[in-house]
Design a protein around this motif. Structure first.
Motif, PDB file in Angstrom:
ATOM      1  N   ALA A 207       0.834  -1.204   0.000  1.00 31.71           N
ATOM      2  CA  ALA A 207       0.000   0.000   0.000  1.00 31.71           C
ATOM      3  C   ALA A 207       0.871   1.257   0.000  1.00 31.71           C
ATOM      4  N   ILE A 208       1.927   1.250   0.787  1.00 32.02           N
ATOM      5  CA  ILE A 208       2.839   2.390   0.813  1.00 32.02           C
ATOM      6  C   ILE A 208       3.496   2.572  -0.557  1.00 32.02           C
ATOM      7  N   GLU A 209       3.877   1.475  -1.180  1.00 30.15           N
ATOM      8  CA  GLU A 209       4.489   1.564  -2.511  1.00 30.15           C
ATOM      9  C   GLU A 209       3.513   2.155  -3.525  1.00 30.15           C
ATOM     10  N   PHE A 210       2.237   1.817  -3.392  1.00 29.50           N
ATOM     11  CA  PHE A 210       1.266   2.441  -4.302  1.00 29.50           C
ATOM     12  C   PHE A 210       1.218   3.946  -4.083  1.00 29.50           C
ATOM     13  N   MET A 211       1.116   4.375  -2.845  1.00 25.48           N
ATOM     14  CA  MET A 211       1.018   5.811  -2.573  1.00 25.48           C
ATOM     15  C   MET A 211       2.279   6.549  -2.988  1.00 25.48           C
ATOM     16  N   GLN A 212       3.424   5.880  -2.926  1.00 21.89           N
ATOM     17  CA  GLN A 212       4.676   6.510  -3.344  1.00 21.89           C
ATOM     18  C   GLN A 212       4.678   6.824  -4.836  1.00 21.89           C
ATOM     19  N   GLN A 213       4.056   5.960  -5.632  1.00 15.93           N
ATOM     20  CA  GLN A 213       4.095   6.166  -7.084  1.00 15.93           C
ATOM     21  C   GLN A 213       2.828   6.814  -7.633  1.00 15.93           C
ATOM     22  N   ALA A 214       1.778   6.933  -6.782  1.00  7.79           N
ATOM     23  CA  ALA A 214       0.507   7.480  -7.267  1.00  7.79           C
ATOM     24  C   ALA A 214       0.675   8.935  -7.678  1.00  7.79           C
ATOM     25  N   ASP A 215       0.181   9.247  -8.842  1.00 11.25           N
ATOM     26  CA  ASP A 215       0.299  10.616  -9.349  1.00 11.25           C
ATOM     27  C   ASP A 215      -0.833  10.833 -10.351  1.00 11.25           C
ATOM     28  N   GLY A 216      -1.314  12.046 -10.426  1.00 11.42           N
ATOM     29  CA  GLY A 216      -2.325  12.344 -11.431  1.00 11.42           C
ATOM     30  C   GLY A 216      -3.733  12.116 -10.931  1.00 11.42           C
ATOM     31  N   ASP A 217      -4.422  11.131 -11.490  1.00 13.76           N
ATOM     32  CA  ASP A 217      -5.829  10.923 -11.191  1.00 13.76           C
ATOM     33  C   ASP A 217      -6.048  10.615  -9.712  1.00 13.76           C
ATOM     34  N   PRO A 218      -7.141  11.135  -9.138  1.00 15.50           N
ATOM     35  CA  PRO A 218      -7.452  10.818  -7.747  1.00 15.50           C
ATOM     36  C   PRO A 218      -7.752   9.326  -7.601  1.00 15.50           C
ATOM     37  N   HIS A 299       1.112  -1.846  12.064  1.00 14.80           N
ATOM     38  CA  HIS A 299       1.349  -1.493  10.660  1.00 14.80           C
ATOM     39  C   HIS A 299       0.497  -0.311  10.210  1.00 14.80           C
ATOM     40  N   ILE A 300      -0.648  -0.122  10.828  1.00 13.45           N
ATOM     41  CA  ILE A 300      -1.393   1.112  10.558  1.00 13.45           C
ATOM     42  C   ILE A 300      -0.600   2.307  11.086  1.00 13.45           C
ATOM     43  N   GLY A 301       0.103   2.117  12.197  1.00 17.59           N
ATOM     44  CA  GLY A 301       1.006   3.170  12.669  1.00 17.59           C
ATOM     45  C   GLY A 301       2.079   3.478  11.645  1.00 17.59           C
ATOM     46  N   ARG A 302       2.598   2.447  11.014  1.00 19.96           N
ATOM     47  CA  ARG A 302       3.605   2.646   9.961  1.00 19.96           C
ATOM     48  C   ARG A 302       3.009   3.410   8.775  1.00 19.96           C
ATOM     49  N   LEU A 303       1.781   3.078   8.415  1.00 19.80           N
ATOM     50  CA  LEU A 303       1.092   3.791   7.325  1.00 19.80           C
ATOM     51  C   LEU A 303       0.901   5.270   7.658  1.00 19.80           C
ATOM     52  N   ILE A 304       0.407   5.525   8.864  1.00 20.00           N
ATOM     53  CA  ILE A 304       0.119   6.912   9.260  1.00 20.00           C
ATOM     54  C   ILE A 304       1.409   7.737   9.286  1.00 20.00           C
ATOM     55  N   THR A 305       2.488   7.142   9.789  1.00 21.78           N
ATOM     56  CA  THR A 305       3.774   7.848   9.803  1.00 21.78           C
ATOM     57  C   THR A 305       4.202   8.214   8.389  1.00 21.78           C
ATOM     58  N   PHE A 306       4.075   7.260   7.462  1.00 18.80           N
ATOM     59  CA  PHE A 306       4.412   7.541   6.067  1.00 18.80           C
ATOM     60  C   PHE A 306       3.555   8.674   5.524  1.00 18.80           C
ATOM     61  N   MET A 307       2.267   8.627   5.797  1.00 18.80           N
ATOM     62  CA  MET A 307       1.362   9.639   5.257  1.00 18.80           C
ATOM     63  C   MET A 307       1.631  11.014   5.856  1.00 18.80           C
ATOM     64  N   ASP A 309       4.616  12.015   6.943  1.00 23.10           N
ATOM     65  CA  ASP A 309       5.914  12.452   6.418  1.00 23.10           C
ATOM     66  C   ASP A 309       5.823  12.939   4.978  1.00 23.10           C
ATOM     67  N   THR A 310       4.851  12.430   4.225  1.00 23.24           N
ATOM     68  CA  THR A 310       4.732  12.784   2.808  1.00 23.24           C
ATOM     69  C   THR A 310       3.604  13.767   2.534  1.00 23.24           C
ATOM     70  N   GLY A 311       2.920  14.226   3.570  1.00 21.25           N
ATOM     71  CA  GLY A 311       1.836  15.179   3.395  1.00 21.25           C
ATOM     72  C   GLY A 311       0.519  14.572   2.969  1.00 21.25           C
ATOM     73  N   ARG A 312       0.427  13.254   2.925  1.00 18.14           N
ATOM     74  CA  ARG A 312      -0.791  12.595   2.473  1.00 18.14           C
ATOM     75  C   ARG A 312      -1.953  12.777   3.445  1.00 18.14           C
ATOM     76  N   MET A 313      -1.674  13.034   4.702  1.00 16.29           N
ATOM     77  CA  MET A 313      -2.758  13.218   5.672  1.00 16.29           C
ATOM     78  C   MET A 313      -3.569  14.473   5.377  1.00 16.29           C
ATOM     79  N   MET A 314      -3.026  15.361   4.538  1.00 17.73           N
ATOM     80  CA  MET A 314      -3.710  16.612   4.226  1.00 17.73           C
ATOM     81  C   MET A 314      -4.769  16.449   3.138  1.00 17.73           C
ATOM     82  N   ASP A 315      -4.643  15.394   2.306  1.00 20.41           N
ATOM     83  CA  ASP A 315      -5.566  15.261   1.178  1.00 20.41           C
ATOM     84  C   ASP A 315      -6.265  13.914   1.120  1.00 20.41           C
ATOM     85  N   THR A 316      -6.054  13.080   2.129  1.00 25.35           N
ATOM     86  CA  THR A 316      -6.556  11.712   2.069  1.00 25.35           C
ATOM     87  C   THR A 316      -7.502  11.395   3.216  1.00 25.35           C
ATOM     88  N   MET A 317      -8.721  11.035   2.878  1.00 26.28           N
ATOM     89  CA  MET A 317      -9.644  10.486   3.871  1.00 26.28           C
ATOM     90  C   MET A 317      -9.198   9.072   4.213  1.00 26.28           C
TER      91      MET A 317
END
Length: 533
Positions: A207-218, A299-307, A309-317
């Motif tokens: 899941a983290i690898e997907f978010m790392q490469q996700a770009d463009g379409d929501p 592992h959800i803690g690991r996900l949240i930390t990644f999000m 650190d990358t600013g994903r918590m600002m745009d992701t429900m």
């Protein structure tokens, strides 16, 4: 700003097996922290307490009586709108990382001339998801193999005919002997697979690898964990993290063995229920179950930390839920399938990053929510059109954002015992094995065709010990709740090809030149004048 969704679903996680769900000893600090940043819906019910139909309802936003996939391995028919279809309408996509329990309607595709290997065929077969990574869960040797995870295991040196079963679903005793992880007597032993290569760790990394490469379409990423579903094989150190003192006493009463409804009584005698009557069995199995939940939490803690650190918590429900619960020996039953809260009520936590949701952060909402609410909520958050003539759930955004709104007064769920031994034991024809639960926040009513109805008062009997369905003193309550079931049964949204607005705004037949019932020209001209006024 592009809006994305991380839609997390666990498999067989009870609502009360989280710290924020009220469990006194389980450790789930990261899920608890997510609840503190969002809204926890404390009365959330799935539309069927078994994997396949529950998930099909969640992914379509429709009740089982509307989409028709009423048991595991019953195909979702071609033509049903899915979350992916709703998102694709406005340029977003639904992406899978994990399990769906989807079975494709291959016969339906053949009838319509749709090649299953074409883009459209794959879209239908995958329940509207773009597959990033598939891990379906149960893959005993000889059955379907989880290609992505098994390929991963082989690349990392975990060989075998079926690496999942030989490593992730096997355990090791103190002498290093490999044992069968399916057998509950081995639930206290660690899984053979190292934790960093286990199913939960793997799916999180993907899941983290997907978010790392996700770009463009929501996107809406469906991270669908296969745990804490059996086999109860938890990797070290989670296998022995909990002991007998952490295990909550069973919720069951002696009279349930003699007075239970025939369907429930039969389920008490099957193997997956009888296992919990063995001395020490609950303590061993539930300790492993709890360890698997804490592993997910880490592992959800690991996900949240990644999000973060990358600013994903600002745009992701973030949505966190489960497909159903697990009896774990309560009411003398195991597994799921029926309508006690242990089986049909699930955790539901939603974090909305929008400023409009600030006022409700950290709150618990007791209003009735349903799994079918998630599809319209996700579409609504991402800016799409909630097609209310198709979607039978309701967007939760008004509740999350503190807006005044009329809300449902009853939640519904369905079960069908035609596919299991209960049908033969009770001598029921397959078409008469359907059951419907209606719950209004206090009274839980269960209609069973050709069998007595059940009624529980959760205000005076929160453990659901006393079935009042046959008590004449509660005949009025049974009648009132039965009326809810009737209204619901007649309310299915089967006219999915036309919106309510199209019907309400349609011209009368006479305005389109079709003349029915007129006597003469004068009457016809008068009708035209009224239509044009």
């Amino acid at each position: 700003m592009t809006k994305n969704v991380l839609f997390i679903m666990c498999d067989q996680l009870r609502a009360d097996y989280l710290g924020c769900g009220g469990h006194p000893t389980i450790r789930t600090p990261n899920i608890d922290a997510l609840a503190a940043r969002g809204v926890q819906f404390s009365q959330s019910y799935v539309q069927s307490p078994i994997c396949g139909p529950s998930r099909m309802s969640t992914y379509t936003g429709r009740y089982v009586r509307s989409h028709g996939s009423d048991y595991n391995q019953v195909p979702l028919r071609v033509g049903e709108w899915t979350l992916g279809d709703h998102l694709n309408k406005f340029g977003a996509r639904a992406v899978l990382c994990g399990k769906t329990h989807m079975r494709a309607d291959v016969d339906g595709m053949a009838r319509l001339g749709i090649d299953p290997d074409s883009p459209k065929g794959r879209h239908i077969a995958e329940c509207g998801f773009d597959v990033w990574d598939r891990l379906d869960g149960l893959h005993p040797t000889g059955g379907r193999a989880p290609s992505h995870y098994n390929d991963y295991l082989r690349r990392h040196g975990f060989d075998g005919e079926n690496p999942w079963e030989e490593w992730a679903a096997s355990v090791v005793d103190i002498d290093g002997k490999v044992k069968n992880g399916w057998l509950n007597e081995n639930a206290h032993l660690p899984a053979r697979i190292p934790e960093e290569h286990s199913e939960t760790a793997y799916s999180t990394t993907r899941a983290i690898e997907f978010m790392q490469q996700a770009d463009g379409d929501p996107w809406c990423l469906h991270l669908s964990y296969i745990k804490p579903h059996w086999p109860m094989a938890a990797p070290a150190p989670y296998h022995d993290m909990y002991g007998p003192d952490d295990i909550v006493a069973p919720v069951r009463a002696g009279h349930e063995k003699t007075d239970a409804h025939p369907v429930y009584r039969h389920n008490q005698d099957v193997r997956h229920s009888q296992i919990y009557n063995r001395d020490g069995a609950r303590e061993k199995v539930i300790a492993s179950y709890m360890g698997l939940i804490t592993q997910i939490d880490d592992h959800i803690g690991r996900l949240i930390t990644f999000m973060e650190d990358t600013g994903r918590m600002m745009d992701t429900m973030i949505v966190f839920t489960s497909d159903h619960g697990d009896y774990l020996g309560d009411h003398w039953m195991g597994e799921k399938l029926y309508f006690h809260d242990q089986s049909v009520r699930v955790p539901m936590i939603i974090y909305d990053p929008s400023p409009q949701a600030d006022a409700t952060r950290g709150t618990t909402d007791p209003r009735l929510s349903e799994a079918i609410d998630l599809a319209p909520t996700i579409v609504d958050f991402m800016g799409g059109d909630v097609q209310s003539h198709i979607l039978e759930g309701r967007s939760l955004l008004p509740l999350i954002r503190g807006e005044e709104t009329d809300w449902r007064t009853c939640a519904f769920s369905q079960a069908d015992f035609s596919h299991i031994s209960t049908r033969a034991a009770l001598g029921h024809p397959a078409e008469d094995c359907g059951m419907v639960m209606a719950f209004d926040g206090r009274w839980k009513y269960v209609y069973a065709k050709g069998l007595p109805a059940m009624l529980f008062d959760l205000e005076t009997d929160p453990q659901e010990f006393n079935d009042l369905g046959g008590d004449p003193a509660f005949a009025d309550e049974c009648g009132r709740m039965q009326a809810h079931v009737l209204d619901w049964a007649l309310g299915g949204k089967t006219r999915v090809t036309q919106t309510q607005a199209e019907i309400e705004n349609a011209k009368p037949a006479s305005a389109s030149g079709i003349l029915i019932g007129f006597w003469d020209e004068a009457e016809h001209r008068a009708a035209q004048a009224r239509n044009n006024s």
